[in-house]
Write a protein that holds these residues in place. Structure first.
Motif, mmCIF file in Angstrom:
data_model
loop_
_atom_site.group_PDB
_atom_site.id
_atom_site.type_symbol
_atom_site.label_atom_id
_atom_site.label_comp_id
_atom_site.label_asym_id
_atom_site.label_seq_id
_atom_site.Cartn_x
_atom_site.Cartn_y
_atom_site.Cartn_z
ATOM 1 N N LEU A 150 -1.945 24.112 29.042
ATOM 2 C CA LEU A 150 -1.399 22.964 29.772
ATOM 3 C C LEU A 150 -1.844 21.652 29.128
ATOM 4 C CD1 LEU A 150 0.366 22.777 32.364
ATOM 5 C CD2 LEU A 150 -1.728 22.252 33.598
ATOM 6 N N MET A 151 -3.121 21.580 28.725
ATOM 7 C CA MET A 151 -3.616 20.375 28.050
ATOM 8 C C MET A 151 -2.904 20.174 26.707
ATOM 9 S SD MET A 151 -5.720 19.089 30.165
ATOM 10 C CE MET A 151 -4.694 19.809 31.454
ATOM 11 N N LEU A 152 -2.642 21.288 25.999
ATOM 12 C CA LEU A 152 -1.912 21.211 24.728
ATOM 13 C C LEU A 152 -0.504 20.668 24.960
ATOM 14 C CD1 LEU A 152 -2.117 21.931 21.678
ATOM 15 C CD2 LEU A 152 -1.090 24.146 22.247
ATOM 16 N N LEU A 153 0.100 21.094 26.058
ATOM 17 C CA LEU A 153 1.433 20.595 26.410
ATOM 18 C C LEU A 153 1.383 19.092 26.691
ATOM 19 C CD1 LEU A 153 4.398 21.313 27.027
ATOM 20 C CD2 LEU A 153 3.716 21.737 29.390
ATOM 21 N N ALA A 154 0.317 18.641 27.346
ATOM 22 C CA ALA A 154 0.170 17.211 27.618
ATOM 23 C C ALA A 154 0.069 16.424 26.312
ATOM 24 C CB ALA A 154 -1.062 16.958 28.480
ATOM 25 N N PHE A 155 -0.716 16.932 25.360
ATOM 26 C CA PHE A 155 -0.818 16.272 24.052
ATOM 27 C C PHE A 155 0.537 16.281 23.334
ATOM 28 C CE2 PHE A 155 -5.470 17.200 24.322
ATOM 29 C CZ PHE A 155 -5.914 15.899 24.125
ATOM 30 N N ALA A 156 1.250 17.394 23.466
ATOM 31 C CA ALA A 156 2.548 17.531 22.785
ATOM 32 C C ALA A 156 3.550 16.498 23.284
ATOM 33 C CB ALA A 156 3.101 18.938 22.992
ATOM 34 N N THR A 157 3.519 16.219 24.582
ATOM 35 C CA THR A 157 4.463 15.240 25.133
ATOM 36 C C THR A 157 4.157 13.830 24.643
ATOM 37 O OG1 THR A 157 3.125 14.913 27.132
ATOM 38 C CG2 THR A 157 4.847 16.603 27.223
ATOM 39 N N PHE A 158 2.922 13.624 24.137
ATOM 40 C CA PHE A 158 2.530 12.291 23.701
ATOM 41 C C PHE A 158 2.570 12.112 22.193
ATOM 42 C CE2 PHE A 158 0.775 9.276 26.857
ATOM 43 C CZ PHE A 158 1.236 9.926 27.984
ATOM 44 N N VAL A 159 2.969 13.131 21.460
ATOM 45 C CA VAL A 159 3.028 12.998 20.003
ATOM 46 C C VAL A 159 3.990 11.891 19.612
ATOM 47 C CG1 VAL A 159 3.819 14.130 17.889
ATOM 48 C CG2 VAL A 159 2.278 15.322 19.425
ATOM 49 N N GLY A 160 5.093 11.759 20.349
ATOM 50 C CA GLY A 160 6.077 10.731 20.033
ATOM 51 C C GLY A 160 5.817 9.394 20.687
ATOM 52 N N LEU A 161 4.663 9.260 21.364
ATOM 53 C CA LEU A 161 4.398 8.021 22.092
ATOM 54 C C LEU A 161 4.194 6.835 21.164
ATOM 55 C CD1 LEU A 161 4.042 7.034 25.015
ATOM 56 C CD2 LEU A 161 1.592 7.286 24.697
ATOM 57 N N GLY A 162 3.701 7.088 19.955
ATOM 58 C CA GLY A 162 3.459 5.998 19.022
ATOM 59 C C GLY A 162 4.689 5.607 18.230
ATOM 60 N N GLY A 163 5.861 6.070 18.615
ATOM 61 C CA GLY A 163 7.088 5.748 17.880
ATOM 62 C C GLY A 163 7.297 6.715 16.736
ATOM 63 N N ASP A 164 7.917 6.231 15.671
ATOM 64 C CA ASP A 164 8.243 7.100 14.544
ATOM 65 C C ASP A 164 7.063 7.321 13.606
ATOM 66 O OD1 ASP A 164 10.859 7.393 15.395
ATOM 67 O OD2 ASP A 164 11.510 5.565 14.373
ATOM 68 N N ASP A 165 6.000 6.543 13.741
ATOM 69 C CA ASP A 165 4.855 6.658 12.840
ATOM 70 C C ASP A 165 3.929 7.767 13.341
ATOM 71 O OD1 ASP A 165 2.886 6.307 10.982
ATOM 72 O OD2 ASP A 165 2.996 4.120 11.018
ATOM 73 N N ILE A 166 4.288 9.013 13.013
ATOM 74 C CA ILE A 166 3.540 10.168 13.505
ATOM 75 C C ILE A 166 2.107 10.189 12.982
ATOM 76 C CG2 ILE A 166 3.467 12.696 13.574
ATOM 77 C CD1 ILE A 166 6.544 12.614 13.421
ATOM 78 N N PRO A 167 1.839 9.883 11.697
ATOM 79 C CA PRO A 167 0.448 9.892 11.219
ATOM 80 C C PRO A 167 -0.467 8.965 12.013
ATOM 81 C CG PRO A 167 1.951 9.842 9.346
ATOM 82 C CD PRO A 167 2.780 9.648 10.582
ATOM 83 N N LYS A 168 0.033 7.776 12.370
ATOM 84 C CA LYS A 168 -0.792 6.851 13.145
ATOM 85 C C LYS A 168 -1.041 7.392 14.564
ATOM 86 C CE LYS A 168 0.176 2.462 10.801
ATOM 87 N NZ LYS A 168 0.748 1.112 10.933
ATOM 88 N N THR A 169 -0.042 8.064 15.119
ATOM 89 C CA THR A 169 -0.200 8.660 16.444
ATOM 90 C C THR A 169 -1.247 9.770 16.408
ATOM 91 O OG1 THR A 169 2.109 8.185 16.937
ATOM 92 C CG2 THR A 169 1.009 9.788 18.345
ATOM 93 N N VAL A 170 -1.166 10.636 15.395
ATOM 94 C CA VAL A 170 -2.133 11.729 15.242
ATOM 95 C C VAL A 170 -3.539 11.159 15.026
ATOM 96 C CG1 VAL A 170 -2.817 13.681 13.803
ATOM 97 C CG2 VAL A 170 -0.411 13.352 14.391
#
Length: 503
Positions: A150-170
């Motif tokens: 469930l916690m992994l799912l919560a993180f997964a929903t937020f991967v796109g929160l930083g916009g298109d810059d996935i490395p900065k989000t990670v």
């Protein structure tokens, strides 16, 4: 029909003069406790617990539950008006609530929060009334692998929160996880990442310290830098007609987030030790993913306010369920309520519904009354909260700074934490200048202390075999969905590059 009869008796009990007075008092006190940075429902219920010994147990639990309800509503107030989450449950409200306030639409944000909170609390109370025993047994089947999934799912929903810059989000998520790991190892008990062996780091880094630093000091510095010291004010307008218009807009633009938050919040809330914070963060992420206009999120979307606010109120009701039916607290606040019940001579568990049915149904009846009272009182105070925003920012900025310092000190009474608040505020300011998203870091420090021990416990159960997350009947589907959501942004990026190459 038997359930409806019990519920009617419970509502009549909640409407008795002493209980109704305690509900109104509890909701009002809770509203202001929730709005004060650094306090929140846990501190409010703990501080006022001794007062309850002056009244019968039925009235005592109704009063404390009303404070809990009021604090869930109140958390949105400082998130919107000051940009500082009143508690961890309201951090996601800041993402869109504060931008709306800066646009002069604080009334819309606060009305949306109030209505979404009411709907979330009502949906959760109805589900609680109808399905308490069944849902309690389902929640009990959630072990460490299911909680981690469930916690992994919560993180997964937020991967796109930083916009298109996935490395900065990670990077932001990893930074939050590193900060969450400071202190004592939860399994071995050994100290780790204690910088220069400073004793203050032994306690770890509390969420409220990070939240006040990032969203209090950091937001204040960012606004000062953007306005270059000019006298600014949001100059919001507040009329009865305007509130009606805001309510209509909130219903039209926030219904989807409210529905998502109400359901996700309740089912996350009933999980032992999960609480409202993961539910509100997850609801925000899911609402953004399912939105037709995800680009509006973070810039002032009413749906972005509705999702976390409906979720944290729904989860607060859901967290009562394992406490009453299993004797397992669903959140830190219900842990204090559980202690109060034991002191009052009540034994939470399956027999409570049979042996103390008047107590249980009186409490459930008070949920309905508290929800209505919280909505009315919250809406009545919105003009006062909006009036605060008419102050020039040259006055508001020092006020935010003082509240941040006082709130940070009140939470832990530690000078060490005050220094951390200032450091996090400065760090957040510079990260924002370099376009690093802050929300994933906040998510990580909230969920990290839940995710890490459940991951390690799961691997201990399976002798180090990670397939435990895929082979268990509940954890498996959740993990698969989480992995798909994590990989989805990468797939979109590859498709975009492929299309660009063809052109």
């Amino acid at each position: 029909m038997e359930v409806m009869s019990f519920l009617a008796d419970g509502i009549l009990l909640a409407l008795e003069p002493i209980n109704l007075a305690l509900i109104i008092a509890g909701v009002t006190v809770g509203l202001f406790i929730g709005a004060m940075p650094g306090l929140g429902s846990v501190n409010g219920v703990a501080i006022l617990l001794p007062i309850t010994f002056l009244v019968p147990p039925n009235s005592a639990i109704i009063f404390l539950a009303a404070i809990y309800y009021g604090a869930m509503y109140g958390g949105a107030i400082s998130s919107v008006t000051l940009g500082i989450p009143g508690a961890s449950t309201a951090v996601a409200t800041t993402f869109d609530g504060r931008p709306l306030a800066l646009q002069g639409r604080a009334s819309l944000a606060l009305v949306t929060a109030a209505l979404a909170s009411f709907v979330g609390g009502t949906v959760a109370t109805v589900l609680f009334t109808l399905f308490a025993p069944v849902l309690a047994s389902t929640a009990l089947s959630f072990g460490p692998p299911e909680i981690f999934a469930l916690m992994l799912l919560a993180f997964a929903t937020f991967v796109g929160l930083g916009g298109d810059d996935i490395p900065k989000t990670v990077f932001s998520i990893c930074l939050g996880l590193v900060l969450a790991a400071v202190g004592f190892d939860t399994i071995s008990g050994e100290p780790r990442m204690v910088l220069f062996e400073i004793d203050g780091f032994m306690r770890g880094i509390g969420f409220i310290v990070l939240a006040i630093g990032v969203y209090g000091i950091g937001e204040m510095l960012w606004t000062i830098e953007q306005t270059r010291g000019e006298v600014t004010t949001t100059n919001p307008k507040m009329t009865a007609k305007g509130m009606m218009s805001d309510a209509k807009e909130a219903a039209q633009r926030g219904w989807k987030g409210t529905a998502i938050g109400s359901l996700i919040g309740f089912f996350v809330g009933i999980l032992p030790a999960a609480g409202a914070t993961p539910g509100s963060l997850m609801s925000y992420g899911v609402a953004k993913m399912l939105s037709k206009t995800p680009e509006e999120y973070g810039k002032g979307s009413p749906d972005g306010v509705a999702a976390p606010e409906s979720a944290n109120n729904s989860a607060s009701t859901g967290s009562m369920l394992p406490m009453l039916t299993l004797g397992i607290p669903g959140s830190p606040t219900t842990a204090i309520l559980l202690g109060g019940m034991v002191i009052w001579g009540l034994t939470p568990g399956p027999r409570l519904f049979i042996d103390q049915s008047e107590f249980v149904w009186g409490l459930i009846g008070s949920f309905y009354i508290s929800n209505i009272a919280a909505l009315v009182i919250n809406l009545a105070f919105i003009p006062l909260f909006v009036w605060m925003l008419r102050m020039p920012f040259t006055i508001l900025a020092p006020l935010i700074f003082v509240l941040s310092i006082v709130g940070g000190f009140a939470a832990s009474r530690s000078i060490h934490d005050l220094w951390l608040i200032v450091i996090f505020g400065l760090s957040a300011f510079f990260l924002r200048k370099f376009d690093y998203p802050l929300a994933p870091a906040v998510l990580a420090i909230v969920l990290g202390p839940i995710a890490e021990p459940t991951l390690r416990q799961s691997l201990l159960l399976s002798s180090g075999d990670p397939m435990i997350f895929l082979t268990r009947p509940i954890a498996g589907p959740i993990t698969v969905i989480a992995i798909i959501l994590i990989l989805l942004p990468a797939v979109k990026l590859l498709r975009r590059k492929k299309t660009f190459a063809k052109n």
